[in-house]
Design a protein around this motif. Structure first.
Motif, short mmCIF file in Angstrom:
data_model
loop_
_atom_site.label_atom_id
_atom_site.label_comp_id
_atom_site.label_asym_id
_atom_site.label_seq_id
_atom_site.Cartn_x
_atom_site.Cartn_y
_atom_site.Cartn_z
N GLN A 127 3.01 155.87 15.83
CA GLN A 127 2.54 154.73 16.60
C GLN A 127 2.02 153.63 15.68
OE1 GLN A 127 2.80 154.21 20.02
NE2 GLN A 127 2.27 152.15 19.36
N ASP A 128 1.29 154.02 14.65
CA ASP A 128 0.79 153.04 13.68
C ASP A 128 1.96 152.31 13.00
OD1 ASP A 128 -1.77 153.85 14.34
OD2 ASP A 128 -2.06 155.04 12.51
N ALA A 129 3.01 153.06 12.65
CA ALA A 129 4.18 152.46 12.01
C ALA A 129 4.88 151.51 12.98
CB ALA A 129 5.14 153.55 11.53
N ARG A 130 5.01 151.91 14.25
CA ARG A 130 5.62 151.01 15.25
C ARG A 130 4.81 149.74 15.41
NH1 ARG A 130 6.86 155.98 17.84
NH2 ARG A 130 4.91 155.91 19.03
N ASP A 131 3.48 149.89 15.47
CA ASP A 131 2.61 148.73 15.61
C ASP A 131 2.76 147.79 14.41
OD1 ASP A 131 1.74 149.85 17.99
OD2 ASP A 131 -0.19 150.53 17.18
N GLU A 132 2.80 148.36 13.22
CA GLU A 132 2.96 147.55 12.01
C GLU A 132 4.31 146.83 12.02
OE1 GLU A 132 2.25 145.76 8.34
OE2 GLU A 132 0.84 146.80 9.67
N THR A 133 5.35 147.53 12.41
CA THR A 133 6.68 146.93 12.47
C THR A 133 6.71 145.79 13.47
OG1 THR A 133 7.74 149.00 11.83
CG2 THR A 133 9.13 147.39 12.96
N THR A 134 6.11 146.00 14.62
CA THR A 134 6.05 144.96 15.65
C THR A 134 5.29 143.74 15.14
OG1 THR A 134 6.17 146.61 17.41
CG2 THR A 134 5.30 144.44 18.01
N GLN A 135 4.19 143.99 14.46
CA GLN A 135 3.40 142.89 13.91
C GLN A 135 4.19 142.13 12.85
OE1 GLN A 135 -0.13 144.08 11.78
NE2 GLN A 135 -1.15 142.15 12.19
N GLN A 136 4.84 142.83 11.97
CA GLN A 136 5.63 142.18 10.92
C GLN A 136 6.80 141.39 11.52
OE1 GLN A 136 4.92 141.88 7.71
NE2 GLN A 136 3.04 143.02 8.07
N ARG A 137 7.44 141.95 12.53
CA ARG A 137 8.55 141.26 13.19
C ARG A 137 8.04 139.98 13.84
NH1 ARG A 137 11.14 145.20 16.40
NH2 ARG A 137 9.40 144.95 17.83
N GLY A 138 6.87 140.04 14.47
CA GLY A 138 6.29 138.85 15.08
C GLY A 138 6.03 137.75 14.06
N LYS A 139 5.51 138.14 12.90
CA LYS A 139 5.27 137.17 11.83
C LYS A 139 6.59 136.57 11.34
CE LYS A 139 1.07 139.30 9.97
NZ LYS A 139 0.48 140.02 8.83
N HIS A 140 7.58 137.41 11.19
CA HIS A 140 8.89 136.95 10.71
C HIS A 140 9.53 136.01 11.74
CE1 HIS A 140 12.41 137.07 8.18
NE2 HIS A 140 13.16 137.44 9.21
N GLU A 141 9.45 136.37 13.01
CA GLU A 141 10.00 135.50 14.06
C GLU A 141 9.30 134.14 14.06
OE1 GLU A 141 9.51 137.83 17.60
OE2 GLU A 141 11.29 139.04 17.19
N HIS A 142 7.99 134.15 13.85
CA HIS A 142 7.25 132.89 13.79
C HIS A 142 7.73 132.04 12.61
CE1 HIS A 142 4.00 130.04 14.24
NE2 HIS A 142 3.69 130.21 12.96
N GLN A 143 7.93 132.68 11.46
CA GLN A 143 8.42 131.94 10.28
C GLN A 143 9.80 131.36 10.54
OE1 GLN A 143 8.17 134.99 7.32
NE2 GLN A 143 6.04 134.52 6.77
N ILE A 144 10.66 132.11 11.20
CA ILE A 144 12.01 131.63 11.51
C ILE A 144 11.93 130.46 12.48
CG2 ILE A 144 14.16 132.22 12.70
CD1 ILE A 144 13.85 135.05 11.50
N THR A 145 11.09 130.58 13.49
CA THR A 145 10.95 129.50 14.48
C THR A 145 10.40 128.25 13.83
OG1 THR A 145 10.56 131.14 16.23
CG2 THR A 145 9.86 128.89 16.68
N THR A 146 9.43 128.41 12.96
CA THR A 146 8.86 127.25 12.25
C THR A 146 9.92 126.60 11.36
OG1 THR A 146 6.67 128.27 12.27
CG2 THR A 146 7.05 126.53 10.64
N ALA A 147 10.65 127.42 10.62
CA ALA A 147 11.69 126.88 9.74
C ALA A 147 12.78 126.17 10.54
CB ALA A 147 12.30 128.00 8.91
N ALA A 148 13.15 126.74 11.68
CA ALA A 148 14.17 126.10 12.52
C ALA A 148 13.67 124.79 13.07
CB ALA A 148 14.55 127.04 13.67
#
Length: 75
Positions: free
Chosen positions: A50-71
């Protein structure tokens, strides 16, 4: 463990092996300790997953934000 847990364990051993145990049989204590140990290990594993899933979700959210900002900067 409660008496129903002990009775269930004794019934399970009998169903699988045909060996009749009693609640005061020392092997029952060993089996109960083993079962508790396995349950504890499984709970720890589930928590780590569960901790690993939470970390992955958090990292994906950060990455999606970076992509959206760059776009957004491309316009």
């Amino acid at each position: 463990m409660s008496r129903p847990d002990i009775d269930n364990l004794i019934a399970e051993v009998f169903a699988l092996t045909g060996v009749k145990l009693t609640a005061d049989d020392p092997i029952v204590a060993v089996l109960l300790l083993q079962r508790q140990s396995v349950q504890t290990a499984l709970q720890a594993l589930e928590q780590r997953q569960q901790d690993a899933r939470d970390e992955t979700t958090q990292q994906r959210g950060k990455h999606e934000h970076q992509i959206t900002t760059a776009a957004g900067e491309l316009h």
